[in-house]
Design an enzyme around this catalytic site. Structure first.
Site, short mmCIF file in Angstrom:
data_model
loop_
_atom_site.label_atom_id
_atom_site.label_comp_id
_atom_site.label_asym_id
_atom_site.label_seq_id
_atom_site.Cartn_x
_atom_site.Cartn_y
_atom_site.Cartn_z
N ARG A 53 0.86 -1.19 0.00
CA ARG A 53 0.00 0.00 0.00
C ARG A 53 0.90 1.23 0.00
O ARG A 53 1.26 1.76 1.06
CB ARG A 53 -0.92 0.01 1.22
CG ARG A 53 -1.88 1.20 1.27
CD ARG A 53 -2.70 1.20 2.56
NE ARG A 53 -3.52 2.41 2.64
CZ ARG A 53 -3.08 3.59 3.09
NH1 ARG A 53 -1.83 3.73 3.50
NH2 ARG A 53 -3.90 4.63 3.14
N SER B 285 -12.77 -3.21 1.82
CA SER B 285 -12.80 -2.46 3.08
C SER B 285 -14.24 -2.21 3.53
O SER B 285 -15.10 -1.84 2.72
CB SER B 285 -12.08 -1.12 2.92
OG SER B 285 -10.71 -1.31 2.65
N LYS C 213 -3.92 6.90 7.31
CA LYS C 213 -4.77 7.46 6.27
C LYS C 213 -4.99 8.94 6.54
O LYS C 213 -5.17 9.35 7.69
CB LYS C 213 -6.11 6.72 6.21
CG LYS C 213 -6.02 5.34 5.59
CD LYS C 213 -7.41 4.83 5.24
CE LYS C 213 -7.34 3.53 4.44
NZ LYS C 213 -8.67 3.07 4.02
#
Length: 222
Positions: free
Chosen positions: A48, A122, A152
């Site tokens: 990621r 998610s 995030k």
């Protein structure tokens, strides 16, 4: 393909943006952390690499790093998952892809895939989990964020550990990992509440001894 629940106990998620504390060569830092995490016993790795401190603006460098991560995971026979970037996942013949609610539809991913792929989704709300429960295209959920997270820029509302219990009590049977601010002291409870594993970023990437912490997390998630 390994059974989905077997790959979820300790799911490590990371990119170059998670390695800035180790110095300037973030790509090499990520590979170093990943190697130690693999030695420690992670059961899955998700690449990621996104955000202003990542290699997002250097696609060639990002792809080269992803290939190195993939190859290292293959050495250890640990599934290599790509976050969000469906084209990269296909190009690298990744073991899987993980997408959010607003990313490419899982039905489209399945239609485009030319081989069996693990598909993760998610979930932040019970309603989302119920929709996903009925979708054959989805193999597992990432549930969260459980706790506040710095990983995030605009995280969704935190759900707390009881959310895991609520999902199981509401009839959600699909495999899922709990993600978002999860630390070692939370792992056993999350597993007891019904999570098939935990997905962690900083618990591993910022550990003083990555391999030792990974082993402790893996033991707690058995």
């Amino acid at each position: 393909m390994q059974k989905i629940r077997e790959i979820l106990p300790l799911y490590f998620v990371a990119g170059t943006q998670d390695c800035r504390h180790l110095g300037e060569n973030n790509a090499q830092n990520l590979l170093s952390i990943l190697k130690q995490a693999l030695d420690g016993g992670i059961t899955c790795f998700q690449f990621r690499d996104k955000g202003k401190f990542s290699l997002e603006h250097s696609p060639a460098a990002q792809k080269a790093l992803a290939i190195s991560c993939r190859d290292m995971c293959r050495e250890y026979r640990v599934p290599f998952i790509v976050n969000d970037d469906v084209d990269l996942a296909f190009e690298l013949e990744a073991d899987g892809i993980h997408v959010g609610q607003t990313d490419m539809a899982v039905q489209v991913i399945r239609a485009k895939a030319n081989k069996a792929m693990i598909v993760g989704w998610s979930v932040n709300l019970l309603e989302e989990a119920k929709i996903g429960e009925a979708m054959a295209e989805i193999d597992y959920f990432g549930i969260g964020p459980i706790f506040p997270t710095q990983s995030k820029e605009n995280p969704k509302p935190t759900r707390g550990m009881a959310f895991v219990q609520d999902l199981r009590k509401s009839g959600i049977t699909k495999p899922f990992v709990a993600i978002g601010g999860v630390k070692l002291e939370h792992v056993r409870t999350l597993r007891e509440f019904g999570a098939d594993g935990v997905a962690v970023i900083s618990a591993i990437s910022q550990a003083k001894n990555v391999e030792m912490m990974t082993k402790a997390l893996r033991e707690a998630s058995r």
